[in-house]
Scaffold this active site. Structure first.
Site, PDB file in Angstrom:
ATOM      1  N   ARG A 176       3.594 -30.192  65.765  1.00  0.00           N
ATOM      2  CA  ARG A 176       4.076 -29.867  64.422  1.00  0.00           C
ATOM      3  C   ARG A 176       4.639 -31.111  63.748  1.00  0.00           C
ATOM      4  O   ARG A 176       5.196 -31.995  64.396  1.00  0.00           O
ATOM      5  CB  ARG A 176       5.158 -28.789  64.493  1.00  0.00           C
ATOM      6  CG  ARG A 176       4.727 -27.543  65.232  1.00  0.00           C
ATOM      7  CD  ARG A 176       5.853 -26.533  65.371  1.00  0.00           C
ATOM      8  NE  ARG A 176       6.123 -25.862  64.112  1.00  0.00           N
ATOM      9  CZ  ARG A 176       7.152 -25.047  63.931  1.00  0.00           C
ATOM     10  NH1 ARG A 176       8.009 -24.823  64.910  1.00  0.00           N
ATOM     11  NH2 ARG A 176       7.341 -24.462  62.771  1.00  0.00           N
TER      12      ARG A 176
ATOM     13  N   ASN B 238      18.100 -45.148  23.203  1.00  0.00           N
ATOM     14  CA  ASN B 238      16.703 -44.883  22.838  1.00  0.00           C
ATOM     15  C   ASN B 238      16.116 -46.104  22.130  1.00  0.00           C
ATOM     16  O   ASN B 238      15.085 -46.652  22.533  1.00  0.00           O
ATOM     17  CB  ASN B 238      16.603 -43.667  21.917  1.00  0.00           C
ATOM     18  CG  ASN B 238      17.130 -42.405  22.566  1.00  0.00           C
ATOM     19  OD1 ASN B 238      17.279 -42.327  23.781  1.00  0.00           O
ATOM     20  ND2 ASN B 238      17.431 -41.410  21.755  1.00  0.00           N
TER      21      ASN B 238
ATOM     22  N   GLY C 255       5.319 -26.463  54.673  1.00  0.00           N
ATOM     23  CA  GLY C 255       3.902 -26.151  54.642  1.00  0.00           C
ATOM     24  C   GLY C 255       3.002 -27.262  54.141  1.00  0.00           C
ATOM     25  O   GLY C 255       1.790 -27.079  54.040  1.00  0.00           O
TER      26      GLY C 255
ATOM     27  N   LYS D 145      13.004 -31.708  61.732  1.00  0.00           N
ATOM     28  CA  LYS D 145      12.705 -30.737  62.789  1.00  0.00           C
ATOM     29  C   LYS D 145      13.055 -31.316  64.157  1.00  0.00           C
ATOM     30  O   LYS D 145      13.671 -30.643  64.997  1.00  0.00           O
ATOM     31  CB  LYS D 145      11.225 -30.360  62.715  1.00  0.00           C
ATOM     32  CG  LYS D 145      10.874 -29.164  63.564  1.00  0.00           C
ATOM     33  CD  LYS D 145       9.420 -28.776  63.374  1.00  0.00           C
ATOM     34  CE  LYS D 145       9.215 -27.803  62.231  1.00  0.00           C
ATOM     35  NZ  LYS D 145       8.813 -28.371  60.984  1.00  0.00           N
TER      36      LYS D 145
ATOM     37  N   SER E 299      29.058 -47.271  20.612  1.00  0.00           N
ATOM     38  CA  SER E 299      28.266 -46.198  21.207  1.00  0.00           C
ATOM     39  C   SER E 299      26.866 -46.743  21.423  1.00  0.00           C
ATOM     40  O   SER E 299      26.215 -47.191  20.470  1.00  0.00           O
ATOM     41  CB  SER E 299      28.226 -44.971  20.296  1.00  0.00           C
ATOM     42  OG  SER E 299      27.463 -43.946  20.893  1.00  0.00           O
TER      43      SER E 299
ATOM     44  N   HIS F  36       5.082 -19.085  52.472  1.00  0.00           N
ATOM     45  CA  HIS F  36       4.905 -20.407  51.849  1.00  0.00           C
ATOM     46  C   HIS F  36       5.232 -20.370  50.370  1.00  0.00           C
ATOM     47  O   HIS F  36       5.965 -21.221  49.843  1.00  0.00           O
ATOM     48  CB  HIS F  36       3.460 -20.878  52.068  1.00  0.00           C
ATOM     49  CG  HIS F  36       3.112 -22.127  51.332  1.00  0.00           C
ATOM     50  ND1 HIS F  36       2.576 -22.104  50.061  1.00  0.00           N
ATOM     51  CD2 HIS F  36       3.257 -23.420  51.660  1.00  0.00           C
ATOM     52  CE1 HIS F  36       2.388 -23.348  49.659  1.00  0.00           C
ATOM     53  NE2 HIS F  36       2.795 -24.161  50.606  1.00  0.00           N
TER      54      HIS F  36
ATOM     55  N   GLY G  44      23.182 -46.764  21.673  1.00  0.00           N
ATOM     56  CA  GLY G  44      21.999 -45.980  21.318  1.00  0.00           C
ATOM     57  C   GLY G  44      20.842 -46.438  22.172  1.00  0.00           C
ATOM     58  O   GLY G  44      20.033 -47.276  21.762  1.00  0.00           O
TER      59      GLY G  44
ATOM     60  N   CYS H 248      25.187 -42.443  23.530  1.00  0.00           N
ATOM     61  CA  CYS H 248      24.753 -41.207  22.873  1.00  0.00           C
ATOM     62  C   CYS H 248      23.237 -41.061  22.850  1.00  0.00           C
ATOM     63  O   CYS H 248      22.715 -40.192  22.176  1.00  0.00           O
ATOM     64  CB  CYS H 248      25.306 -41.142  21.446  1.00  0.00           C
ATOM     65  SG  CYS H 248      24.720 -42.457  20.358  1.00  0.00           S
TER      66      CYS H 248
ATOM     67  N   GLU I 256      22.343 -50.797  19.511  1.00  0.00           N
ATOM     68  CA  GLU I 256      20.976 -50.319  19.749  1.00  0.00           C
ATOM     69  C   GLU I 256      19.922 -51.385  19.480  1.00  0.00           C
ATOM     70  O   GLU I 256      18.724 -51.091  19.514  1.00  0.00           O
ATOM     71  CB  GLU I 256      20.696 -49.061  18.912  1.00  0.00           C
ATOM     72  CG  GLU I 256      21.068 -49.171  17.455  1.00  0.00           C
ATOM     73  CD  GLU I 256      21.001 -47.838  16.723  1.00  0.00           C
ATOM     74  OE1 GLU I 256      20.191 -46.983  17.119  1.00  0.00           O
ATOM     75  OE2 GLU I 256      21.752 -47.665  15.749  1.00  0.00           O
TER      76      GLU I 256
ATOM     77  N   ARG J 299      24.464 -36.332  13.718  1.00  0.00           N
ATOM     78  CA  ARG J 299      23.478 -37.030  12.880  1.00  0.00           C
ATOM     79  C   ARG J 299      23.482 -36.423  11.484  1.00  0.00           C
ATOM     80  O   ARG J 299      23.066 -35.286  11.298  1.00  0.00           O
ATOM     81  CB  ARG J 299      22.089 -36.932  13.515  1.00  0.00           C
ATOM     82  CG  ARG J 299      21.960 -37.722  14.795  1.00  0.00           C
ATOM     83  CD  ARG J 299      20.805 -37.262  15.642  1.00  0.00           C
ATOM     84  NE  ARG J 299      21.113 -35.967  16.266  1.00  0.00           N
ATOM     85  CZ  ARG J 299      20.743 -35.633  17.510  1.00  0.00           C
ATOM     86  NH1 ARG J 299      20.082 -36.485  18.255  1.00  0.00           N
ATOM     87  NH2 ARG J 299      21.043 -34.446  17.996  1.00  0.00           N
TER      88      ARG J 299
ATOM     89  N   ARG K 136      27.582 -40.239  12.854  1.00  0.00           N
ATOM     90  CA  ARG K 136      26.724 -41.377  12.529  1.00  0.00           C
ATOM     91  C   ARG K 136      26.279 -41.273  11.078  1.00  0.00           C
ATOM     92  O   ARG K 136      25.735 -40.244  10.664  1.00  0.00           O
ATOM     93  CB  ARG K 136      25.501 -41.424  13.442  1.00  0.00           C
ATOM     94  CG  ARG K 136      24.632 -42.656  13.214  1.00  0.00           C
ATOM     95  CD  ARG K 136      23.401 -42.657  14.093  1.00  0.00           C
ATOM     96  NE  ARG K 136      22.425 -41.658  13.693  1.00  0.00           N
ATOM     97  CZ  ARG K 136      21.303 -41.389  14.352  1.00  0.00           C
ATOM     98  NH1 ARG K 136      21.031 -42.015  15.483  1.00  0.00           N
ATOM     99  NH2 ARG K 136      20.456 -40.473  13.915  1.00  0.00           N
TER     100      ARG K 136
ATOM    101  N   MET L 201       2.373 -30.280  55.502  1.00  0.00           N
ATOM    102  CA  MET L 201       1.671 -31.062  56.526  1.00  0.00           C
ATOM    103  C   MET L 201       1.182 -30.140  57.634  1.00  0.00           C
ATOM    104  O   MET L 201       1.382 -28.931  57.585  1.00  0.00           O
ATOM    105  CB  MET L 201       2.583 -32.169  57.053  1.00  0.00           C
ATOM    106  CG  MET L 201       2.850 -33.248  56.014  1.00  0.00           C
ATOM    107  SD  MET L 201       3.901 -34.570  56.618  1.00  0.00           S
ATOM    108  CE  MET L 201       5.488 -33.761  56.733  1.00  0.00           C
TER     109      MET L 201
END
Length: 895
Positions: free
Chosen positions: A93, A779, A102, A23, A775, A457, A777, A843, A756, A565, A621, A104
């Site tokens: 302000r 996870n 809105g 602002k 690749s 708002h 993996g 992947c 992996e 998969r 895979r 603050m």
């Protein structure tokens, strides 16, 4: 040299956003452009941070600089703060570096007391205006600075409004306003045990403190958490000469956008309230008129404002959110900033600005966030279902933020958060929203309000969060006490299901069927993503196990399948008996007979995938999960065997279940995620992965004969040691060769592995001797690197870790660059050193996460793979990674 805490607007510019807030930087830029801006100055964000470092005390020298700046704006305005004859009033302000609408505090009309009230009335010749301004100061100061419950002031105001014909605050006469001021002061004293302050300098200093304090208020803190904004930024404080929209019918206040923030259309969009101050517009207490109404009441001012808006848009090269006040026929500009917009509008505005030659394709791509692309592809209500539900349509309000949402109606923000946390889909229903409702809004699927306009708002917050929102449903009556709303004979109580259409403004009782969105219904998004494709280096593949998923992903722009998969195919009912039989086989011959039954199923699966991905690579895979996952659980088998033994009702079934239990017992593991799975299944279950590879290559040959271009890559999962990979890959290459020789067809193919496990990453140089591609993996790599069980950690402690700041993010959602990322980096380097032509991709779930995609671009992967619906998001994120890597961020803080 003393720290400069305060800047006059003439001393700032647009590049000082971090110091002056959005602002303050906007006021400075408009001032320097010669636009009609009231004299003003800004206290910096650094002062806010120093205020907290000093134990919530103003830093040394700051207040003296404020006094000097006040003297300067007194000269510019030709008025004097606290003067009884010609008083200067100011607004105080907030203003962070990015818009937090809105969240603050703001206090208007600071500088009014009993003496200056008389001077304001005499100078303006309007006692009604003076008392209206004074009552606004008392209530706003009481609520904002002293934290008095706002309802106590509203009850007084409502009592007097009920005595008027029109029922609005504009209908109050001067005698009523004098009584309201008296009663407001009584409320103030009853709540605090002190009189409302007459000292105008006390009003100003406490107003500044209130804005600083609101930076860590619950609303602002919640908003920052929801939007991943830093606590360390602080807020600036903007002190601006008051101009008054409440001086009669030739005055008013408005909020407008230079383009439509819902649709992106290139037309002025906004609202205007005659004889009102700006807070009346954004608070939603009165439903305003469209900004076009100003063209009727004051066409000269409207044309001037239209020209100013276009000037600012060309200057900032973006759609602007503007605040204006008209004081007795004179236009004043109070704000310009990049406007909050819906996902639809964000894409259209970026594409249109590029097509108009105002920004480049790269800038357009960088202006749209991945989250906006994701939101654009969310479901919409089925038009047929809406037509059939016409009798259930209860109201139609203003379409404040597009999208479809269905959920239970909840009339309180805290209950909305609680029910949402419990897994319910919630629609927050309020008379109008305030900053206190932000937590409930952001926890809900959509927002419905009785009052307010398209710049209220509720509308602004909902658009920023891509929440469907309908406001201004004035024909319904909401009762928060009874937790219900009514319209004629229709009554909706808390817990009832409602559906809101933020695109049309319609509200329905009950649920409506939704349709999936697609790229072709959003031509501007298709255009933007085509520009992204020209920019990005990373390929974007998809994770797909079935032809229908593959076809959808290809429609979304996927360039291949990065993870197919095969085990998901084993769970289908028509092949489950063969899978179970294969696992429970007592002899090799029996096992082979079941594998022979499975082979045509697998071949059929792969033929469909290859057909859908004609000409694009498909990475398959081999089976990954442990074998016991395809059998009933150990606990359920024990229960069934026990029951059969007791009843003696079915000896044959008992024998079968006892054998199955013995197999499950033999396969049972304490930690199956680190047990006999992945490549270990193929190594220890003779014939299983050989059957899969035979099915893959027979399918490839069959489809090649049909003219389909097959490009297949076979991926061996969960390898930790080169000897595992070498043993598995050697036998599988032989099977592939055998099939191709039998068929007389050569298939374009590769064999590779998933990285992996930490050991695989650390020994990637060795693995690349056999693997033609890696690749990642991520996870499992994350799970094993952290020593976290993903299934347990997220529910038990991981989210608490993130909330407490022990971890910056959930590492299963966004890649841990400093830990897991270093393993990826090493594997890329070592694998490429051994085999320069090695193909590198990812992947895991991180393949669709924009922050992770940025890392994968920098580390040099060839592609990312994600779920079909994340493909458009990944296309954009990959392009933005390329842009930022080449130039640095073009727009570090997008609207």
């Amino acid at each position: 040299m003393a720290t400069k805490w305060v800047y006059l607007s003439a001393e700032g510019n647009r590049d000082m956003r971090n110091l002056l807030g959005g602002k303050g930087a906007g006021l400075a830029e408009m001032t320097n452009a010669g636009l009609p801006v009231p004299p003003s100055f800004t206290i910096t964000t650094e002062a806010c941070l120093a205020y907290y470092d000093s134990g919530q005390k103003f830093p040394a020298g700051m207040w003296d600089q404020v006094l000097a700046a006040m003297t300067e704006i007194e000269k510019q305005a030709g008025k004097k703060f606290g003067d009884r004859d010609n008083p200067l009033l100011v607004s105080v302000r907030s203003g962070a570096r990015v818009s937090m609408p809105g969240m603050m505090d703001t206090v208007l009309n600071i500088g009014l007391n009993q003496e200056t009230l008389e001077g304001l009335a005499a100078k303006s010749g309007d006692y009604r205006f003076a008392y209206d301004s004074y009552r606004r100061l008392i209530s706003m100061y009481g609520k904002t600075v002293k934290h008095i419950d706002g309802d106590k002031f509203e009850q007084v105001l409502d009592k007097f409004k009920a005595q008027t014909v029109g029922g609005t605050d504009a209908d109050l006469d001067v005698d009523m306003l004098k009584q309201i001021v008296t009663e407001y002061k009584a409320v103030y004293k009853a709540e605090l045990g002190e009189e409302f302050p007459e000292n105008v300098w006390d009003q100003l200093s406490q107003g500044v403190e209130a804005v600083f304090n609101s930076w860590f208020g619950p609303n602002a803190t919640t908003y920052r958490r929801m939007n991943n904004l830093s606590d360390s930024w602080g807020t600036a404080v903007n002190i601006c000469t008051m101009v008054f929209g409440n001086m009669g019918d030739d005055s008013g206040s408005g909020v407008a956008f230079t383009r439509n923030p819902n649709t992106g259309d290139n037309q002025l969009f906004g609202e205007y309230l005659m004889n009102a101050q700006g807070e009346d517009v954004v608070a939603g207490i009165r439903t305003p008129q469209p900004i076009a109404a100003l063209a009727q009441s004051n066409p000269a001012i409207y044309e001037q404002f239209l020209a100013v808006g276009k000037q600012l848009e060309r200057h900032y090269l973006d759609m602007q959110d503007l605040e204006l006040t008209v004081e007795q026929g004179k236009l004043w500009m109070l704000q310009t900033r990049a406007g909050k917009r819906t996902a639809v509008a964000a894409v259209k505005i970026a594409v249109d600005l590029a097509n108009e030659g105002l920004i480049s394709h790269e800038e357009a791509v960088d202006r749209v966030t991945p989250e906006q692309v994701d939101a654009l592809l969310h479901p919409m209500f089925d038009p047929k279902a809406k037509a059939e539900a016409a009798d259930r349509r209860v109201t139609r309000g203003l379409n404040a933020s597009p999208g479809a949402a269905t959920g239970v109606a909840v009339f309180d923000s805290e209950r909305a958060m609680a029910r949402s946390s419990a897994g319910e889909s919630v629609i927050l229903v309020r008379p109008e929203t305030s900053p206190d409702d932000v937590g409930g809004m952001l926890s809900s699927k959509g927002v419905l309000t009785q009052h307010g306009g398209a710049t209220s708002h509720a509308a602004v917050v909902a658009r920023g969060a891509n929440l469907p929102c309908v406001v201004g449903c004035e024909d319904i009556s909401i009762d928060v006490e009874t937790r219900s709303f009514t319209k004629g004979d229709v009554r909706v109580v808390e817990g009832d299901v409602i559906s809101i259409d933020g695109t049309t403004g319609e509200v329905f009782v009950g649920a409506l069927e939704t349709l999936e969105s697609d790229l072709h219904s959003h031509p501007e998004l298709e255009q933007l993503l085509s520009w992204a494709d020209d920019i990005r280096d990373l390929g974007v593949y998809t994770n797909a196990d079935y032809p229908r998923d593959a076809a959808r992903a290809r429609d979304f722009g996927a360039q291949g399948i990065g993870l197919c998969r095969t085990e998901h195919m084993f769970f289908e009912e028509n092949r489950r008996p063969a899978v179970v039989g294969m696992i429970m086989a007592r002899t090799d011959e029996e096992r082979r007979s079941y594998l022979d039954k499975l082979l045509p199923f697998q071949q059929q699966d792969f033929e469909g995938i290859f057909e859908a991905m004609d000409g694009l690579p498909v990475i398959i895979r081999l089976i990954d999960p442990p074998m016991h996952e395809f059998l009933p659980s150990r606990e359920s088998l024990i229960e069934e065997v026990t029951r059969l033994r007791i009843t003696g009702s079915d000896p044959a079934l008992l024998a079968e279940r006892e054998h199955m239990l013995s197999v499950v017992e033999s396969l049972w593991e304490v930690n199956p995620m680190m047990g006999q799975r992945g490549c270990r299944v193929g190594l220890l279950n003779e014939g299983l992965t050989e059957m899969q590879v035979r099915a893959i290559f027979q399918a490839a040959c069959a489809q090649t004969r049909k003219g389909i271009h097959v490009k297949v890559e076979v991926m061996i999962p969960l390898v930790s040691h080169i000897n595992e990979l070498r043993a598995e890959i050697t036998k599988l290459r032989a099977v592939a060769r055998e099939v191709m020789d039998e068929q007389g067809i050569e298939i374009e193919h590769k064999f590779g592995t998933m990285i992996e496990t930490p050991r695989a990453a650390l020994t990637a140089g060795e693995l690349a001797e056999e693997a033609e591609f890696f690749s990642f993996g991520t996870n499992d790599l994350t799970q094993m690197t952290f020593g976290f069980s993903r299934d347990d950690s997220e529910g038990k402690f991981l989210l608490a870790y993130v909330e407490r700041g022990i971890l910056p993010t959930n590492p299963f959602q966004s890649l841990d660059v400093d830990g897991v990322g270093q393993l990826v980096r090493k594997a890329v380097k070592d694998g490429s050193a051994t085999r320069p032509t090695i193909e590198l991709g990812i992947c895991g779930e991180h393949g669709g996460d924009p922050a992770s995609i940025n890392f994968f671009h920098r580390v040099g992967l060839a592609y990312v793979s994600c779920s079909p619906f994340r493909v458009p998001v990944a296309r954009l994120a990959a392009a933005q990674a390329a842009i930022h890597h080449k130039h640095g961020s073009l727009s570090a803080e997008n609207a």
